[in-house]
Scaffold this active site. Structure first.
Site, short mmCIF file in Angstrom:
data_model
loop_
_atom_site.label_atom_id
_atom_site.label_comp_id
_atom_site.label_asym_id
_atom_site.label_seq_id
_atom_site.Cartn_x
_atom_site.Cartn_y
_atom_site.Cartn_z
N GLU A 602 0.83 -1.21 0.00
CA GLU A 602 0.00 0.00 0.00
C GLU A 602 0.86 1.26 0.00
OE1 GLU A 602 -2.99 -0.37 -0.71
OE2 GLU A 602 -3.12 -2.52 -0.33
N ASP A 667 3.32 -4.70 -5.55
CA ASP A 667 3.76 -6.00 -5.05
C ASP A 667 5.28 -6.05 -4.92
OD1 ASP A 667 1.23 -7.05 -4.80
OD2 ASP A 667 1.26 -8.08 -6.73
#
Length: 769
Positions: A602, A667
């Site tokens: 995030e 990711d």
């Protein structure tokens, strides 16, 4: 009393006793004393180990406990962990989770996903009515059962009103007998309120005298159903995140993705979709022949709209959609759409719209294109399409027999032919979490969330992750200094929200927002619409008001995490802060590898190809130096190429590296940042090795970190569903979210000693952050 000369006092009796002992007896007595001393020393050492190595150096423990009430034991096989293994219940449970998925026969340098998750499919079954199953959905399934256990309990007279309404909603939803007897009647009543569904009424239908713009505004005001023909929202102003503006956008489509529409009405999925439309109309009382003709016409109308819509990959650019107008200007750009009439009908007397109100039109070409379609389409066709989309949106409130075709349509999309529908309680939990988000969230937090410990741990994690990301920004060799300073400022200003919003336990706020009463014999559908309209009114009233940045827009009882670029904030609901992602009482190499990587993901979103266009205040702002931005774009192209080179054998299709670019950047950045954060934590606690997990004594802490990370993504996917994921989802399939980021990490290759050129250590690697 000691003599003045310091000589020892003589005790004749004691001397006499010793004097009677032989030399052998004396030696045995000395040996016994030494043995007792040795046993006491071993006992002391054992207690020392059990207490978590609480030995102090410079006032700090060499091995600070990552959790309370730890239980550890000496195990000589745990050479990488100072011969210590964690035996607490939490460690045993987490070790079992990892061991169940592990396929130790696979070389981790060949296929780390198969190594970490290869046995997931052997120990987990894929339900016949599910297109996929993975670690996240397993947690969601457990959370659903937790919510079910709370909501199915009897309602007592002394309960809080918000608890009563949440339980009452769920229990009303479960009442299949009531749905069977009233579901069709309730749906027909709603259709009647909005002017009727011509297919049901046949020749008796009376055409409305007003415009289509007023009709969809009427539907919105009466039912809360929004995304039909267009979607309207009161949202953050992209250029000034402190205020709200009106946004107009293309809608979502009845068949889901726009891809089948591109093949025309004969696409197999669209044929199934049209069949669903006809079956639903007949189930509600339509003549089959009329339903056949008129639902085909409605399908053709939707197909025309879709032809003017934008592709999801194009829509990824937020600047492209920031098309700003004042209300009075819309008429000159879209002369055949009366947006002013539409908006003033929606807002009614709630907010007085002026000609100077800002309106964001995300898809100009869509609205330019559909003008002529709407002009030439008969109102009967419009009414049929609008009514169909209304009923489709409310399909969970139909009787079981009328709901069944909706399940089958969804099942056919993902290769689950003739699959059974889910249990009703599953649907009702989902509906309750959506419609009763805060009451259900509060119940979940009260009953299943360890607030103090979990929030404390998340504070530690977010602090380390943020600091490490900023360190990474400091050493980037492709970023100029001015852009670097802005990036560091943005990273410093990210707000981290975890667990639940503070107002959740403010009884006054809960009473004001959720003090409603379920009326006797109120239809479930009507109750749902009543709740939707309350929330929609709140949204409309936010126009022109200062934004409340403390607001949450989803329930704490959800397994999710997200970054909101227009607030520069990330939110981690309580639902994801549980086993296995956040397991209180396990070594930090697990915690940082699992939930730490989610946090890092995030954080990275703040600087991906979308989030990076927003500044530290959440405003859409070109704050990048042009040369630095070009270098960033070039680095992202590496990811696009890398992912698109992956061939998914199960579906004979390549990954979509462009659509999933933002998530792939996140990711890859997430696992790197989490690993560095773990190293920083370890360094700050003198670097002593944490205990091993039982069964994993031969793994190093670094190897365990990567094993934990990969276990975030263990999955089972139906082959046909791979196609839907790749064509429509901004995330790559779970398997590749585990594999590819680790292929790009030199630290992974070092931890498992993977030779250069092996599948998990390719020579060419991609990296942005």
């Amino acid at each position: 009393m000691k003599p003045e000369n310091g000589a020892a006092t003589w005790h004749p009796a004691k001397r006499s006793c010793l004097g009677r002992l032989t030399t052998l007896e004396t030696l045995l007595l000395v040996f016994l004393g030494l043995l007792i001393t040795a046993l006491l020393s071993v006992l002391f050492l054992w207690l020392w180990v059990l207490d978590g190595y609480k030995t102090f150096t410079d006032g700090r423990p060499i091995y600070p406990l990552p959790f309370e009430n730890s239980s550890v034991a000496v195990d000589r096989s745990a050479k990488n962990h100072n011969d210590v293994v964690c035996t607490s219940r939490e460690c045993v449970r987490l070790a079992g989770f990892l061991a169940e998925n592990l396929n130790s026969k696979i070389n981790p340098c060949e296929d780390f996903y198969e190594f970490a998750c290869g046995n997931y499919g052997l120990n987990k079954n894929l339900p016949a009515n599910k297109p996929l199953r993975h670690t996240i959905s397993d947690v969601q399934s457990r959370l659903n059962k937790q919510v079910k256990s709370m909501l199915q309990s009897p309602i007592s007279a002394n309960e809080k009103p918000w608890d009563k309404v949440a339980k009452g909603y769920y229990q009303k939803c479960l009442d299949e007998e009531e749905l069977e007897s009233t579901g069709v009647e309730a749906m027909r009543d709603i259709a009647k309120r909005i002017g009727g569904w011509p297919t049901l009424e046949g020749d008796k239908w009376q055409e409305w005298s007003h415009s289509w713009e007023e009709q969809i505004a009427l539907v919105l005001n009466l039912t809360g159903v929004n995304a039909v023909i267009l979607e309207m929202a009161v949202t953050h102003d992209p250029s000034n995140s402190s205020r709200s503006v009106i946004e107009l956008d293309q809608p979502k489509w009845g068949a889901g993705s726009r891809y089948p529409y591109l093949s025309g009405a004969n696409d197999p999925m669209l044929r199934n979709y049209t069949t669903l439309m006809k079956m639903t109309a007949v189930a509600l009382g339509a003549d089959p022949a009329i339903a056949e003709k008129e639902m085909n016409e409605a399908m053709e109308f939707e197909l025309k709209l879709v032809n003017f819509s934008a592709d999801d990959m194009v829509r990824r650019d937020p600047e492209r959609g920031n098309n700003r107008f004042e209300l009075w200007q819309l008429k000159s750009v879209f002369p055949f759409i009366n947006f002013e009439k539409y908006l003033k009908t929606v807002f009614k007397e709630l907010v007085a719209l002026s000609p100077n109100h800002t309106v964001i039109v995300r898809e100009i070409d869509y609205f330019v294109g559909i003008q002529h379609v709407l002009q030439s389409t008969p109102k009967r066709v419009l009414a049929n399409y609008i009514s169909w989309r209304l009923v489709q949106g409310f399909s969970p409130f139909l009787p079981p027999s009328a709901r069944e075709p909706f399940y089958q349509f969804k099942a056919n999309q993902t290769g689950m032919f003739n699959s059974p529908p889910p249990d009703r309680w599953e649907d009702c939990v989902t509906l309750s979490v959506i419609m009763m988000d805060m009451p259900v969230g509060r119940l979940f937090v009260e009953n299943f969330f360890e607030k103090e410990r979990a929030m404390k741990k998340m504070t530690e994690l977010t602090s380390y992750l943020k600091n490490e990301f900023i360190k990474q920004l400091h050493v980037l060799d492709w970023m100029d200094e001015i852009t670097r300073r802005r990036a560091i400022s943005k990273a410093n200003m990210i707000e981290y929200k975890s667990g639940f919003p503070m107002v959740l336990f403010n009884d006054t706020w809960m009473e004001k927002n959720w003090g409603m009463i379920i009326k006797p014999r109120e239809y479930l559908l009507h109750l749902t619409i009543r709740v939707k309209l309350v929330r929609f009114t709140e949204e409309l009233l936010r126009l022109d008001q200062p934004l409340d940045r403390s607001m949450w827009f989803q329930s704490p009882a959800q397994v999710d995490a997200y970054y909101a670029p227009n607030n520069n904030e990330m939110i981690f609901p309580a639902g994801i802060m549980q086993f296995p992602f956040l397991t209180l009482g396990v070594p930090n190499y697990i915690t940082y590898g699992m939930v730490g990587a989610v946090i890092g993901h995030e954080v990275s979103h703040a600087f991906d190809d979308q989030g990076g266009q927003y500044d530290e205040m959440g405003n859409l702002n070109d704050w990048w130096d042009a040369e630095t931005e070009e270098k960033f774009i070039e680095k992202t192209r590496c990811f696009v190429r890398q992912y698109e080179n992956v061939h998914v054998v199960e579906a004979d299709i390549h990954l979509n590296g462009q659509l999933s670019l933002g998530e792939n950047i996140a990711d890859n950045g997430g696992v790197k940042t989490a690993f560095n954060a773990y190293k920083a934590w370890k360094s700050n606690t003198t670097g002593i090795s944490e205990p091993a997990l039982p069964g994993f004594q031969n793994f190093t802490s670094q190897q365990m970190f990567f094993l934990a990370y990969a276990n975030n993504w263990c999955s089972l996917v139906r082959p046909k569903h791979y196609i839907q994921i790749i064509l429509t989802d901004v995330h790559a399939p779970s398997k590749y979210r585990a594999m590819i980021p680790l292929q790009n990490r030199p630290e992974f290759a070092k931890a498992f000693q993977c030779p250069i050129g092996s599948p998990m250590n390719p020579e060419r690697k991609c990296q942005v952050w």
